[in-house]
Design a protein around this motif. Structure first.
Motif, mmCIF file in Angstrom:
data_model
loop_
_atom_site.group_PDB
_atom_site.id
_atom_site.type_symbol
_atom_site.label_atom_id
_atom_site.label_comp_id
_atom_site.label_asym_id
_atom_site.label_seq_id
_atom_site.Cartn_x
_atom_site.Cartn_y
_atom_site.Cartn_z
ATOM 1 N N GLY A 290 0.788 -1.231 0.000
ATOM 2 C CA GLY A 290 0.000 0.000 0.000
ATOM 3 C C GLY A 290 0.818 1.278 0.000
ATOM 4 O O GLY A 290 0.253 2.360 -0.109
ATOM 5 N N THR A 291 2.127 1.179 0.136
ATOM 6 C CA THR A 291 2.949 2.398 0.155
ATOM 7 C C THR A 291 3.204 2.892 -1.261
ATOM 8 O O THR A 291 3.139 2.143 -2.221
ATOM 9 C CB THR A 291 4.312 2.152 0.839
ATOM 10 N N VAL A 292 3.493 4.207 -1.355
ATOM 11 C CA VAL A 292 3.862 4.806 -2.630
ATOM 12 C C VAL A 292 5.388 4.827 -2.703
ATOM 13 O O VAL A 292 6.039 5.463 -1.880
ATOM 14 C CB VAL A 292 3.290 6.232 -2.761
ATOM 15 N N VAL A 293 5.942 4.096 -3.659
ATOM 16 C CA VAL A 293 7.389 4.017 -3.805
ATOM 17 C C VAL A 293 7.800 5.029 -4.882
ATOM 18 O O VAL A 293 7.598 4.808 -6.069
ATOM 19 C CB VAL A 293 7.838 2.599 -4.208
ATOM 20 N N ASP A 294 8.344 6.165 -4.439
ATOM 21 C CA ASP A 294 8.842 7.164 -5.375
ATOM 22 C C ASP A 294 10.344 7.326 -5.161
ATOM 23 O O ASP A 294 10.957 6.600 -4.368
ATOM 24 C CB ASP A 294 8.096 8.493 -5.219
ATOM 25 N N LYS A 295 10.928 8.282 -5.857
ATOM 26 C CA LYS A 295 12.376 8.465 -5.784
ATOM 27 C C LYS A 295 12.827 8.775 -4.360
ATOM 28 O O LYS A 295 13.827 8.234 -3.877
ATOM 29 C CB LYS A 295 12.805 9.587 -6.733
ATOM 30 N N GLN A 296 12.066 9.630 -3.652
ATOM 31 C CA GLN A 296 12.449 10.011 -2.287
ATOM 32 C C GLN A 296 12.410 8.808 -1.347
ATOM 33 O O GLN A 296 13.283 8.643 -0.495
ATOM 34 C CB GLN A 296 11.527 11.127 -1.773
ATOM 35 N N ALA A 297 11.407 7.940 -1.523
ATOM 36 C CA ALA A 297 11.311 6.742 -0.681
ATOM 37 C C ALA A 297 12.503 5.817 -0.926
ATOM 38 O O ALA A 297 13.044 5.218 0.015
ATOM 39 C CB ALA A 297 10.001 6.008 -0.959
ATOM 40 N N LEU A 298 12.931 5.718 -2.189
ATOM 41 C CA LEU A 298 14.084 4.876 -2.515
ATOM 42 C C LEU A 298 15.378 5.464 -1.966
ATOM 43 O O LEU A 298 16.262 4.734 -1.509
ATOM 44 C CB LEU A 298 14.188 4.697 -4.032
ATOM 45 N N VAL A 299 15.494 6.806 -1.982
ATOM 46 C CA VAL A 299 16.680 7.460 -1.409
ATOM 47 C C VAL A 299 16.715 7.227 0.095
ATOM 48 O O VAL A 299 17.759 6.905 0.675
ATOM 49 C CB VAL A 299 16.681 8.968 -1.736
ATOM 50 N N ASP A 300 15.553 7.384 0.755
ATOM 51 C CA ASP A 300 15.481 7.177 2.213
ATOM 52 C C ASP A 300 15.819 5.737 2.591
ATOM 53 O O ASP A 300 16.400 5.481 3.644
ATOM 54 C CB ASP A 300 14.089 7.542 2.728
ATOM 55 N N ALA A 301 15.444 4.788 1.720
ATOM 56 C CA ALA A 301 15.732 3.376 1.992
ATOM 57 C C ALA A 301 17.176 3.018 1.656
ATOM 58 O O ALA A 301 17.636 1.920 1.948
ATOM 59 C CB ALA A 301 14.784 2.491 1.183
ATOM 60 N N GLY A 302 17.915 3.954 0.995
ATOM 61 C CA GLY A 302 19.313 3.713 0.668
ATOM 62 C C GLY A 302 19.500 2.876 -0.584
ATOM 63 O O GLY A 302 20.582 2.330 -0.810
ATOM 64 N N LEU A 303 18.456 2.761 -1.428
ATOM 65 C CA LEU A 303 18.564 1.942 -2.632
ATOM 66 C C LEU A 303 19.144 2.722 -3.815
ATOM 67 O O LEU A 303 19.727 2.138 -4.721
ATOM 68 C CB LEU A 303 17.184 1.386 -3.004
#
Length: 144
Positions: free
Chosen positions: A88-101
């Motif tokens: 259900g989460t929105v995976v955008d560029k910022q979410a990927l940066v925060d996750a370190g991917l």
């Protein structure tokens, strides 16, 4: 430990080579420069890549192709990486940066490497056809 107790490691600091200080020093008279010649004189500098008249390496090697300076570079993300996000989460560029991917400097592309089992909304720059198919099959959606 205090600032006045700090000292460099043993052998990490060497004294500057003091030239022109008499015969006994071993570096008197010509100061380690030998006799005559360009290298003995002040102001001498060698052109970078000069090999004494021999054809320099950068001219001996074959030249092919060109580099496109306008090329778009993508940070690659696999589907198996997206599976670490909650459903259900929105995976955008910022979410990927925060996750370190991804590092956040390049555009992001999702490739169909691995499997995805959670329904997530993917909102990045590019998604491959196979990855988009697997995301929608898992109940998620793709925005580009």
């Amino acid at each position: 430990m205090k600032l006045n107790n700090l000292s460099p490691n043993e052998g990490s600091r060497k004294n500057k080579k003091r030239v022109g200080r008499g015969h006994g020093s071993g570096l008197g008279k010509t100061s380690g420069r030998g006799h005559k010649g360009a290298r003995s004189r002040s102001g001498y500098s060698l052109a970078p890549g000069f090999e004494g008249g021999q054809m320099p390496l950068h001219r001996r090697l074959p030249k092919r192709g060109f580099t496109n300076i306008f090329k778009t570079e993508y940070s690659i993300v696999s589907l198996s990486d997206l599976d670490s996000f909650d459903a259900g989460t929105v995976v955008d560029k910022q979410a990927l940066v925060d996750a370190g991917l991804v590092d956040g400097n390049n555009q992001v592309k999702v490739l169909a490497n691995g499997q995805i089992t959670k329904a997530v909304t993917v909102d990045v720059d590019k998604v491959s056809k196979g990855a988009a198919q697997k995301i929608t099959d898992a109940g998620g959606s793709v925005k580009e």
